[in-house]
Write a protein that holds these residues in place. Structure first.
Motif, PDB file in Angstrom:
ATOM      1  N   VAL A 133      -7.012 -25.091 -15.640  1.00  0.00           N
ATOM      2  CA  VAL A 133      -7.554 -23.727 -15.636  1.00  0.00           C
ATOM      3  C   VAL A 133      -7.908 -23.366 -17.077  1.00  0.00           C
ATOM      4  N   ILE A 134      -9.189 -23.098 -17.296  1.00  0.00           N
ATOM      5  CA  ILE A 134      -9.760 -22.972 -18.640  1.00  0.00           C
ATOM      6  C   ILE A 134     -10.267 -21.553 -18.870  1.00  0.00           C
ATOM      7  N   MET A 135      -9.892 -20.955 -19.995  1.00  0.00           N
ATOM      8  CA  MET A 135     -10.380 -19.621 -20.339  1.00  0.00           C
ATOM      9  C   MET A 135     -11.787 -19.712 -20.925  1.00  0.00           C
ATOM     10  N   GLY A 136     -12.678 -18.868 -20.427  1.00  0.00           N
ATOM     11  CA  GLY A 136     -14.039 -18.825 -20.940  1.00  0.00           C
ATOM     12  C   GLY A 136     -14.373 -17.565 -21.703  1.00  0.00           C
ATOM     13  N   SER A 137     -13.396 -16.667 -21.864  1.00  0.00           N
ATOM     14  CA  SER A 137     -13.604 -15.430 -22.628  1.00  0.00           C
ATOM     15  C   SER A 137     -12.944 -15.594 -23.997  1.00  0.00           C
ATOM     16  N   ASP A 138     -13.761 -15.610 -25.048  1.00  0.00           N
ATOM     17  CA  ASP A 138     -13.265 -15.986 -26.373  1.00  0.00           C
ATOM     18  C   ASP A 138     -12.185 -15.059 -26.922  1.00  0.00           C
ATOM     19  N   GLY A 139     -12.199 -13.810 -26.508  1.00  0.00           N
ATOM     20  CA  GLY A 139     -11.205 -12.871 -27.005  1.00  0.00           C
ATOM     21  C   GLY A 139      -9.847 -13.019 -26.345  1.00  0.00           C
ATOM     22  N   LYS A 140      -9.738 -13.907 -25.365  1.00  0.00           N
ATOM     23  CA  LYS A 140      -8.509 -14.026 -24.583  1.00  0.00           C
ATOM     24  C   LYS A 140      -7.915 -15.431 -24.610  1.00  0.00           C
TER      25      LYS A 140
ATOM     26  N   GLN B  91      -7.768 -29.012  -3.950  1.00  0.00           N
ATOM     27  CA  GLN B  91      -7.270 -30.156  -3.189  1.00  0.00           C
ATOM     28  C   GLN B  91      -8.237 -31.345  -3.252  1.00  0.00           C
ATOM     29  N   HIS B  92      -9.496 -31.060  -3.599  1.00  0.00           N
ATOM     30  CA  HIS B  92     -10.494 -32.136  -3.620  1.00  0.00           C
ATOM     31  C   HIS B  92     -10.211 -33.070  -4.794  1.00  0.00           C
ATOM     32  N   PRO B  93     -10.139 -34.373  -4.578  1.00  0.00           N
ATOM     33  CA  PRO B  93      -9.773 -35.288  -5.664  1.00  0.00           C
ATOM     34  C   PRO B  93     -10.780 -35.348  -6.805  1.00  0.00           C
ATOM     35  N   ASN B  94     -12.017 -34.895  -6.570  1.00  0.00           N
ATOM     36  CA  ASN B  94     -13.032 -34.968  -7.617  1.00  0.00           C
ATOM     37  C   ASN B  94     -13.328 -33.612  -8.249  1.00  0.00           C
ATOM     38  N   ILE B  95     -12.572 -32.581  -7.885  1.00  0.00           N
ATOM     39  CA  ILE B  95     -12.686 -31.266  -8.534  1.00  0.00           C
ATOM     40  C   ILE B  95     -11.437 -31.083  -9.375  1.00  0.00           C
ATOM     41  N   ILE B  96     -11.610 -31.110 -10.692  1.00  0.00           N
ATOM     42  CA  ILE B  96     -10.449 -31.250 -11.586  1.00  0.00           C
ATOM     43  C   ILE B  96     -10.095 -29.980 -12.352  1.00  0.00           C
ATOM     44  N   GLY B  97     -10.910 -28.916 -12.210  1.00  0.00           N
ATOM     45  CA  GLY B  97     -10.572 -27.714 -12.950  1.00  0.00           C
ATOM     46  C   GLY B  97     -11.609 -26.620 -12.766  1.00  0.00           C
ATOM     47  N   ILE B  98     -11.356 -25.485 -13.431  1.00  0.00           N
ATOM     48  CA  ILE B  98     -12.279 -24.359 -13.386  1.00  0.00           C
ATOM     49  C   ILE B  98     -12.287 -23.642 -14.729  1.00  0.00           C
ATOM     50  N   LYS B  99     -13.482 -23.304 -15.193  1.00  0.00           N
ATOM     51  CA  LYS B  99     -13.651 -22.422 -16.341  1.00  0.00           C
ATOM     52  C   LYS B  99     -13.864 -21.018 -15.807  1.00  0.00           C
TER      53      LYS B  99
ATOM     54  N   GLY C 152      -0.177 -19.392 -19.174  1.00  0.00           N
ATOM     55  CA  GLY C 152      -0.007 -20.718 -18.580  1.00  0.00           C
ATOM     56  C   GLY C 152      -1.300 -21.491 -18.428  1.00  0.00           C
ATOM     57  N   GLY C 153      -2.393 -20.965 -18.990  1.00  0.00           N
ATOM     58  CA  GLY C 153      -3.665 -21.678 -18.967  1.00  0.00           C
ATOM     59  C   GLY C 153      -3.611 -22.938 -19.814  1.00  0.00           C
ATOM     60  N   ASP C 154      -4.574 -23.800 -19.595  1.00  0.00           N
ATOM     61  CA  ASP C 154      -4.537 -25.120 -20.212  1.00  0.00           C
ATOM     62  C   ASP C 154      -5.444 -25.280 -21.424  1.00  0.00           C
ATOM     63  N   ALA C 155      -6.522 -24.513 -21.503  1.00  0.00           N
ATOM     64  CA  ALA C 155      -7.546 -24.788 -22.509  1.00  0.00           C
ATOM     65  C   ALA C 155      -8.498 -23.601 -22.590  1.00  0.00           C
ATOM     66  N   ALA C 156      -9.488 -23.742 -23.486  1.00  0.00           N
ATOM     67  CA  ALA C 156     -10.576 -22.769 -23.581  1.00  0.00           C
ATOM     68  C   ALA C 156     -11.875 -23.503 -23.837  1.00  0.00           C
ATOM     69  N   ILE C 157     -12.952 -22.988 -23.280  1.00  0.00           N
ATOM     70  CA  ILE C 157     -14.308 -23.396 -23.641  1.00  0.00           C
ATOM     71  C   ILE C 157     -14.923 -22.183 -24.312  1.00  0.00           C
ATOM     72  N   THR C 158     -15.235 -22.332 -25.604  1.00  0.00           N
ATOM     73  CA  THR C 158     -15.492 -21.175 -26.440  1.00  0.00           C
ATOM     74  C   THR C 158     -16.835 -21.245 -27.130  1.00  0.00           C
TER      75      THR C 158
END
Length: 289
Positions: free
Chosen positions: A176-183, A145-153, A191-197
């Motif tokens: 919502v970002i996946m941080g596990s490379d195998g997934k 809900q916080h306007p300056n928190i835009i996502g989570i890895k 329905g996730g949006d992205a990955a940081i790999t």
């Protein structure tokens, strides 16, 4: 992105520029620096600031830059995050305090206090295996809900977490970002949006192609690209983060130097060195790198 060091374990700006130019050959959405594979936990705050400053200057707006600024106390995280914000990154990443093991109420207050006073967007970073604390999905109902928190890895590896974040986020603008490379592919299917790999340091095209193939509806191609990640992941698990990753990059011709001790690079002639060399050779033979 890994943090390139020289052979004496000092931050190497020439090697950093080389790595950035290598990664920018591909259609990446951005660079995440000073994370787990970036060895931020081994670096002084001054080193981290100068490194972030250099990366942002080299990138020069060609892609987004997210900078890890999470530290163990709220006060020091605010101070360092505000300093990094002066460099105008696209966002900062806030890993949970480690060892402290705050309650969810304390964790929510920690993140809200930072987001209240930092002038750039904040991305939360959940890695309970390293920090000892999990960001519960119920907390995301409040934090999103916080306007300056835009996502989570999310690097928990837990689908209960990942799906819970998706179900509890305020709206689709909270990423919502996946941080596990195998997934990566499975996360997109959920329905996730992205990955940081981390593997994307070397297998940059594979990571990008998973995303684009999925978005194009070509599931078979996406599965193929996801499968390309597995041999590298296998050797990553043979050593301390980011030893195998740095050794593989160097073997592939992108010199990023050693990991900082106490992590030790593979000894010449060791099984690990041979395994890494074979993986890189196989990727080359298949035209993957």
């Amino acid at each position: 992105m890994v943090t390139p060091f020289d052979d004496d374990e000092n931050v190497s700006l020439p090697r950093t520029k080389q790595l950035i130019e290598y990664l920018l050959q591909f259609d990446i959405a951005g660079l995440f620096i000073l994370g787990t594979n970036g060895e931020a936990y081994t670096m002084t705050e001054e080193e981290k600031f100068r490194f972030a400053e250099s990366v942002i200057q080299v990138v020069a707006g060609r892609t987004k830059v997210i900078v890890g600024t999470g530290l163990n106390s709220t006060k020091e995280t605010i101070t360092f995050s505000q300093r990094i914000a002066q460099l105008q990154p696209d966002a900062i990443s806030l890993v949970s305090p480690s060892f402290v093991a705050p309650s969810q109420t304390e964790l929510i207050a920690h993140y809200q206090a930072i987001a209240d006073v930092v002038s750039v967007p904040c991305v939360l970073y959940n890695m309970p295996a390293k920090t000892g604390i999990n960001i519960d999905p119920s907390s995301i109902k409040i934090l999103s809900q916080h306007p300056n928190i835009i996502g989570i890895k999310d690097s928990s590896g837990s689908w209960d977490n990942f799906d819970g974040y998706l179900a509890n986020r305020k709206d689709d603008d909270f990423t919502v970002i996946m941080g596990s490379d195998g997934k990566i592919l499975e996360a997109l299917q959920h329905g996730g949006d992205a990955a940081i790999t981390g593997t994307g340091n070397l297998l940059t095209a594979s990571a990008v192609n998973i995303y684009h193939a999925f978005k194009a509806g070509d599931l078979e191609a996406a599965k193929k690209y996801q499968g390309q990640v597995e041999p590298l992941r296998d050797v990553l698990h043979e050593a301390t983060i980011p030893v195998s990753l740095k050794a593989a990059l160097t073997a592939a011709g992108v010199a990023v130097g050693p990991a900082r001790r106490p992590a030790l690079m593979p000894e010449e002639g060791s099984k690990l060195a041979a395994d890494i060399g074979q993986v890189v050779a196989d990727y080359r033979a298949q035209g993957i790198i």
